[in-house]
Design an enzyme around this catalytic site. Structure first.
Site, short mmCIF file in Angstrom:
data_model
loop_
_atom_site.label_atom_id
_atom_site.label_comp_id
_atom_site.label_asym_id
_atom_site.label_seq_id
_atom_site.Cartn_x
_atom_site.Cartn_y
_atom_site.Cartn_z
N CYS A 33 -3.55 -0.49 10.63
CA CYS A 33 -3.34 -0.89 9.62
C CYS A 33 -3.31 -2.46 9.49
O CYS A 33 -3.88 -3.02 8.64
CB CYS A 33 -1.81 -0.63 9.00
SG CYS A 33 -2.23 1.35 8.21
N CYS B 288 8.07 6.17 34.99
CA CYS B 288 8.11 7.45 35.91
C CYS B 288 6.74 7.30 36.69
O CYS B 288 6.85 7.64 37.69
CB CYS B 288 8.12 8.56 34.90
SG CYS B 288 9.89 9.17 34.59
N CYS C 70 9.24 17.64 38.51
CA CYS C 70 10.46 17.21 38.16
C CYS C 70 10.79 17.86 36.59
O CYS C 70 12.04 18.57 36.64
CB CYS C 70 10.72 15.77 38.14
SG CYS C 70 10.92 15.00 39.60
N CYS D 195 4.41 15.35 37.29
CA CYS D 195 5.69 15.08 36.25
C CYS D 195 6.40 16.78 36.28
O CYS D 195 7.47 16.74 36.13
CB CYS D 195 5.06 15.12 34.89
SG CYS D 195 3.84 13.68 34.73
N CYS E 205 0.79 -1.26 0.06
CA CYS E 205 -0.03 0.08 -0.01
C CYS E 205 0.84 1.26 0.01
O CYS E 205 0.65 2.27 -0.63
CB CYS E 205 -0.94 0.22 1.33
SG CYS E 205 -1.96 -1.18 1.11
#
Lengths: 263, 136
Positions: free
Chosen positions: A116, A224, A182, A179, A81
């Site tokens: 796909c 994390c 840090c 998050c 494809c």
């Protein structure tokens, strides 16, 4: 800064139930953004810089073989494809996660590859973190090496970016960290021996020396989240895709390094 | 003076009293063991040296997200150190230092840790005893 007077005053305010707004987290100004690469030791940089030394290239080669091999009930290869990935896949990884109209939500590159497989090849999807899925993802993403990260800024994606950003900013887990604590506020520092870095997803999938393997961005995010002692999400969970999407918007304009190497 | 109720659900926390910026009384009613406290501070699961450095010549990897623990005992009383460990966010709401003896007000805690403080009352007392020996 820590005069006993201030501390007592603060303690009393809290005791009185007066909410004190936490200091607003500051996102990193574009001019100060740095890839995780720039935090690495010279010998680790050298591994990433040399394709013959970079173990991630082994996955890229496997991915190229998969690209050209027939699979599923339709017996089509990706190449049937999409032809030559060097042309057709150039720049694709730079705009993922991208919006999928049928699912009405963003999907990351691994999920796109699996869509796909199921929709076009009528094959079974690869398991997350399987060698085959990492290899195909690394091969596709490598075609964007050097391309500027460019997540689509559409109204359809905006609410998902916002959710990812909320997650990034929010304190959670037993350690009560976000998050942002840090990666926005302390990226010039070290957590034990590790450079904290700015959490910019420039080189995924990465070969991480600690893993002795290639791994996806979601694997890194889950690391994390575990470190924060927060409830984790399964691979492919919408929350992790939203987080990926937000991280890509933070890295807008930075070059793709896949397959990057990290300590 | 303010007496804190035990947290609802999960493991029972022992009650303690905050006086100004300190918890004057030992959480266990007994003094801690400084030798055990030093070992605890160095243990990865206690998380201290992820952020802090200190007088630990044997430990190669120490953090620099927080001030050095050297001299803690000169700067703070045992009572002040105890409140700092129990709940640093009571002293500075914006701090990144976790509250080691608290189970309420936390969001999305992983099941393995839910309802449990990061450290036990005994462990906090051992660490307080150790930090108090760090004089400058």
């Amino acid at each position: 800064m820590k005069s006993a007077g201030t501390i007592v005053a603060v303690a009393l305010l809290i005791a009185a139930g007066i909410a004190i707004a936490p200091l607003a987290a500051t996102e990193i100004p574009p001019a100060e953004r740095r890839s995780g690469y720039s935090f690495m030791a010279p010998d680790t940089k050298a591994i990433q810089d040399d394709d013959t030394a970079n173990p991630g290239m082994l996955w890229v080669l496997d991915g190229e073989a998969l690209w050209n091999s027939k699979a599923g009930a339709t017996g089509n290869a990706c190449a049937d494809c999409h032809n030559d990935a060097r042309a057709s896949m150039k720049g694709v990884a730079a705009r993922y996660p991208a919006y999928d109209k049928a699912l009405a939500r963003p999907v990351n590159l691994e999920q796109r590859i699996n869509l796909c497989r199921t929709r076009q090849q009528q094959a079974t999807p690869f398991a997350f973190e399987s060698r085959d899925l990492l290899a195909l993802t690394a091969f596709v993403a490598e075609q964007s090496r050097g391309a500027a990260i460019a997540p689509e800024a559409t109204a359809e994606l905006a609410p998902f970016v916002a959710k990812g950003r909320d997650f990034f900013m929010r304190r959670q887990g037993q350690l009560n960290l976000g998050c942002t604590n840090c990666h926005d506020d302390n990226w010039d520092k070290h957590l034990a021996g590790s450079a904290v870095t700015q959490a910019l997803p420039t080189g995924y999938p990465i070969y991480r020396l600690e893993w002795q393997s290639l791994g996806s961005l979601q694997r890194r995010l889950r690391n994390c989240i575990t470190g924060m002692r927060a409830q984790n999400y399964d691979y492919g969970a919408p929350e992790l895709v939203e987080l990926e999407l937000y991280l890509m918007t933070r890295a807008r304009g930075m070059p793709i390094e896949t397959p990057a190497v990290r300590p | 003076m303010l007496a804190l109720p035990c947290a609802a659900g999960g493991q029972e926390l022992r009650p303690y009293t905050i006086t100004g910026d300190a918890i004057v009384e030992s959480l266990t009613g007994a003094p801690g063991d400084a030798v055990r406290g030093r070992a605890l501070v160095l243990e990865r699961t206690s998380t201290c040296i992820l952020c802090h450095s200190g007088p630990f010549p044997e430990e190669k990897f120490q953090g620099d997200l927080a001030p050095s623990l050297s001299g803690s005992g000169s700067r703070w009383s045992k009572g002040q150190l105890r409140l700092r460990l129990v709940s640093a966010s009571r002293l500075n709401p914006a701090t990144i230092m976790p509250s080691y003896y608290r189970v309420d007000g936390l969001d999305r805690v992983a099941p393995a840790w839910r309802g449990k403080p990061i450290l036990s009352a005994e462990q906090i007392e051992d660490i307080v005893a150790y930090l108090a020996t760090l004089l400058e």
